[in-house]
Design a protein around this motif. Structure first.
Motif, PDB file in Angstrom:
ATOM      1  N   ARG A  80       0.848  -1.184   0.000  1.00 21.62           N
ATOM      2  CA  ARG A  80       0.000   0.000   0.000  1.00 21.62           C
ATOM      3  C   ARG A  80       0.884   1.235   0.000  1.00 21.62           C
ATOM      4  NH1 ARG A  80      -3.403   2.751   4.459  1.00 21.62           N
ATOM      5  NH2 ARG A  80      -1.553   2.154   5.579  1.00 21.62           N
ATOM      6  N   TYR A  81       0.545   2.168  -0.843  1.00 19.83           N
ATOM      7  CA  TYR A  81       1.244   3.440  -0.904  1.00 19.83           C
ATOM      8  C   TYR A  81       0.183   4.533  -0.939  1.00 19.83           C
ATOM      9  CZ  TYR A  81       4.224   7.234  -2.470  1.00 19.83           C
ATOM     10  OH  TYR A  81       4.879   8.425  -2.568  1.00 19.83           O
ATOM     11  N   ASN A  82       0.091   5.287   0.160  1.00 25.50           N
ATOM     12  CA  ASN A  82      -0.956   6.290   0.326  1.00 25.50           C
ATOM     13  C   ASN A  82      -2.320   5.631   0.111  1.00 25.50           C
ATOM     14  OD1 ASN A  82       0.852   8.348   0.964  1.00 25.50           O
ATOM     15  ND2 ASN A  82       1.128   8.882  -1.181  1.00 25.50           N
ATOM     16  N   ASP A  83      -3.061   6.045  -0.896  1.00 24.46           N
ATOM     17  CA  ASP A  83      -4.394   5.486  -1.140  1.00 24.46           C
ATOM     18  C   ASP A  83      -4.400   4.466  -2.269  1.00 24.46           C
ATOM     19  OD1 ASP A  83      -5.491   7.000   0.885  1.00 24.46           O
ATOM     20  OD2 ASP A  83      -5.968   8.679  -0.435  1.00 24.46           O
ATOM     21  N   GLU A  84      -3.225   3.975  -2.642  1.00 21.24           N
ATOM     22  CA  GLU A  84      -3.105   2.965  -3.693  1.00 21.24           C
ATOM     23  C   GLU A  84      -2.766   1.619  -3.061  1.00 21.24           C
ATOM     24  OE1 GLU A  84       0.004   4.544  -6.123  1.00 21.24           O
ATOM     25  OE2 GLU A  84      -1.310   5.997  -7.075  1.00 21.24           O
ATOM     26  N   LEU A  85      -3.370   0.565  -3.592  1.00 21.34           N
ATOM     27  CA  LEU A  85      -3.105  -0.767  -3.077  1.00 21.34           C
ATOM     28  C   LEU A  85      -2.801  -1.703  -4.243  1.00 21.34           C
ATOM     29  CD1 LEU A  85      -4.543  -2.415  -0.097  1.00 21.34           C
ATOM     30  CD2 LEU A  85      -4.658  -3.756  -2.179  1.00 21.34           C
ATOM     31  N   TYR A  86      -1.699  -2.420  -4.131  1.00 24.45           N
ATOM     32  CA  TYR A  86      -1.270  -3.393  -5.122  1.00 24.45           C
ATOM     33  C   TYR A  86      -1.405  -4.773  -4.487  1.00 24.45           C
ATOM     34  CZ  TYR A  86       0.861   0.734  -7.211  1.00 24.45           C
ATOM     35  OH  TYR A  86       1.076   1.984  -7.753  1.00 24.45           O
ATOM     36  N   ARG A  87      -2.206  -5.646  -5.087  1.00 27.11           N
ATOM     37  CA  ARG A  87      -2.441  -6.990  -4.543  1.00 27.11           C
ATOM     38  C   ARG A  87      -1.683  -7.999  -5.400  1.00 27.11           C
ATOM     39  NH1 ARG A  87      -4.250  -8.968   0.219  1.00 27.11           N
ATOM     40  NH2 ARG A  87      -5.646  -7.195   0.349  1.00 27.11           N
ATOM     41  N   TYR A  88      -0.881  -8.855  -4.746  1.00 26.11           N
ATOM     42  CA  TYR A  88      -0.035  -9.852  -5.409  1.00 26.11           C
ATOM     43  C   TYR A  88      -0.439 -11.259  -5.011  1.00 26.11           C
ATOM     44  CZ  TYR A  88       2.976  -5.743  -5.862  1.00 26.11           C
ATOM     45  OH  TYR A  88       3.471  -4.496  -6.135  1.00 26.11           O
TER      46      TYR A  88
END
Length: 116
Positions: A80-88
């Motif tokens: 998660r970076y600020n309001d961004e979420l990367y799902r792996y």
């Protein structure tokens, strides 16, 4: 005595039923992602639209793709970076990207993207 007990039971049922009508309030990026992951199987286009920013269009194909990605990947991790979420997935491959923005005190989905 029976009348007051019946009245108490009916009041409880009405109260619980009315609580189910309250719209969900997402308070953070991670909470929004977790809510989607836990409830995606029961989502319809209308349900999903309640989570979306007014400026972000999503179509049924995106919802179906997200349902498939989530159901096929039980073990995941995220960044998660600020309001961004990367799902792996467990192997470290990107499954999807979301961005959530605060609007009037609640977070709304403003981006949903899948890797090519």
């Amino acid at each position: 005595m029976k009348y007051s007990l019946l009245l108490a039971v009916l009041s409880s049922v009405l109260l619980l039923t009315a609580c189910g009508q309250q719209p969900l309030t997402i308070r953070s990026t991670l909470e929004g992602d977790q809510y989607v992951r836990n409830n995606i199987e029961s989502f319809t286009g209308e349900t999903f639209n309640q989570l979306l920013s007014a400026e972000y269009p999503v179509d049924e194909l995106d919802i179906e793709k997200l349902k498939n990605v989530i159901s096929e990947n039980e073990q995941t991790r995220y960044t998660r970076y600020n309001d961004e979420l990367y799902r792996y997935n467990a192997a470290g491959n990107l499954l999807y990207y979301t961005k959530w923005s605060e609007e009037a005190g609640e977070y709304k989905l403003t981006a949903l993207e899948f890797p090519e």
